[in-house]
Design a protein around this motif. Structure first.
Motif, short mmCIF file in Angstrom:
data_model
loop_
_atom_site.label_atom_id
_atom_site.label_comp_id
_atom_site.label_asym_id
_atom_site.label_seq_id
_atom_site.Cartn_x
_atom_site.Cartn_y
_atom_site.Cartn_z
N TRP A 44 0.82 -1.20 0.00
CA TRP A 44 0.00 0.00 0.00
C TRP A 44 0.87 1.26 0.00
N SER A 45 1.90 1.28 0.82
CA SER A 45 2.76 2.47 0.87
C SER A 45 3.47 2.70 -0.46
N ALA A 46 3.87 1.62 -1.13
CA ALA A 46 4.51 1.77 -2.44
C ALA A 46 3.52 2.32 -3.47
N TYR A 47 2.28 1.87 -3.40
CA TYR A 47 1.26 2.37 -4.32
C TYR A 47 1.01 3.86 -4.10
N LEU A 48 0.88 4.26 -2.84
CA LEU A 48 0.67 5.67 -2.53
C LEU A 48 1.85 6.52 -2.99
N GLU A 49 3.04 5.98 -2.83
CA GLU A 49 4.24 6.70 -3.29
C GLU A 49 4.22 6.86 -4.81
N ARG A 50 3.84 5.80 -5.50
CA ARG A 50 3.76 5.87 -6.97
C ARG A 50 2.76 6.92 -7.43
N LEU A 51 1.59 6.96 -6.77
CA LEU A 51 0.59 7.98 -7.12
C LEU A 51 1.14 9.38 -6.87
N GLY A 52 1.89 9.56 -5.78
CA GLY A 52 2.52 10.85 -5.51
C GLY A 52 3.51 11.23 -6.59
N ASP A 53 4.31 10.25 -7.03
CA ASP A 53 5.27 10.50 -8.11
C ASP A 53 4.54 10.88 -9.40
N GLU A 54 3.45 10.18 -9.71
CA GLU A 54 2.70 10.49 -10.93
C GLU A 54 2.13 11.90 -10.87
N ARG A 55 1.67 12.31 -9.71
CA ARG A 55 1.09 13.64 -9.57
C ARG A 55 2.10 14.73 -9.91
N GLN A 59 9.77 10.14 -12.04
CA GLN A 59 10.04 8.72 -12.27
C GLN A 59 8.90 8.01 -13.01
N LEU A 60 8.40 8.65 -14.06
CA LEU A 60 7.28 8.06 -14.80
C LEU A 60 7.78 7.01 -15.77
N PRO A 61 7.15 5.84 -15.78
CA PRO A 61 7.50 4.83 -16.77
C PRO A 61 7.10 5.31 -18.17
N PRO A 62 7.67 4.72 -19.20
CA PRO A 62 7.30 5.11 -20.57
C PRO A 62 5.79 4.98 -20.78
N GLY A 63 5.20 5.97 -21.42
CA GLY A 63 3.78 5.94 -21.74
C GLY A 63 2.87 6.47 -20.65
N ILE A 64 3.42 6.75 -19.47
CA ILE A 64 2.62 7.26 -18.35
C ILE A 64 2.81 8.77 -18.27
N VAL A 65 1.71 9.49 -18.09
CA VAL A 65 1.76 10.95 -18.01
C VAL A 65 1.48 11.40 -16.57
N PRO A 66 1.88 12.62 -16.22
CA PRO A 66 1.53 13.13 -14.90
C PRO A 66 0.01 13.11 -14.71
N ALA A 67 -0.43 12.67 -13.53
CA ALA A 67 -1.86 12.57 -13.26
C ALA A 67 -2.13 12.68 -11.77
N THR A 68 -3.30 13.18 -11.44
CA THR A 68 -3.74 13.29 -10.05
C THR A 68 -4.85 12.29 -9.83
#
Length: 173
Positions: A44-55, A59-68
């Motif tokens: 769960w903590s890793a998922y929340l961290e990933r969402l924070g990074d995306e926001r 560290q976005l993987p290829p094909g992933i855009v910034p998102a909230t």
């Protein structure tokens, strides 16, 4: 109390894990990922961290855009969610748009989807999106009505993969 006064969008918190996982499991049979790219095996903590990074676009993987990514809460219960993409790549521009939202089945037909999209538009504007693209499956009359209620104007309908409904593409100025 109306949906517009009782529903609020907010980031996921540590204490949301059980409600989130239940929502994710509940919507999978509908072909809808409540948790964007969520894997049950992810901590769960890793998922929340990933969402924070995306926001923040880190560290976005290829094909992933910034998102909230935000959950919709009413009276302390998670009733739905939204994902507001700050920019579009080719795939998102054709099929998914800037905003993807969903409401859990027990909470549908209460105006929550309309309010989730309304608040998501405010968030999209706050991150610099001027003209917002929102899509829905061609056979989803409820979602089409929600988009139109928020000012969506149908641009076109595009085919998707075989066996899947076409996508209705709406623009909201």
């Amino acid at each position: 109390m109306t949906a517009s006064t009782s529903l609020r969008l907010r980031p996921l918190r540590l204490e949301d894990e059980d409600a989130f996982r239940a929502a994710h499991r509940a919507m999978l049979p509908e072909g809808f990922e409540f948790g964007w790219a969520f894997d049950e095996g992810t901590s769960w903590s890793a998922y929340l961290e990933r969402l924070g990074d995306e926001r923040i676009g880190r560290q976005l993987p290829p094909g992933i855009v910034p998102a909230t990514f935000l959950v919709a809460e009413v009276g302390g219960r998670v009733v739905g969610r939204t994902s507001v993409r700050h920019v579009l790549n080719d795939y998102l521009e054709r099929f998914e748009g800037h905003i993807g939202y969903g409401v859990l089945a027990p909470y549908r037909r209460r105006g929550y989807a309309t309010e989730i999209l309304r608040q998501s538009l405010v968030i999209a504007r706050s991150v610099g999106v001027g003209r917002v693209l929102v899509t829905c499956d061609e056979d989803n009359a409820g979602s089409a009505a929600v988009i139109e209620a928020n000012g969506g104007r149908l641009d076109n309908v595009v085919p998707t993969e075989p066996g899947r409904p076409a996508k209705r593409r709406y623009w909201i100025d």
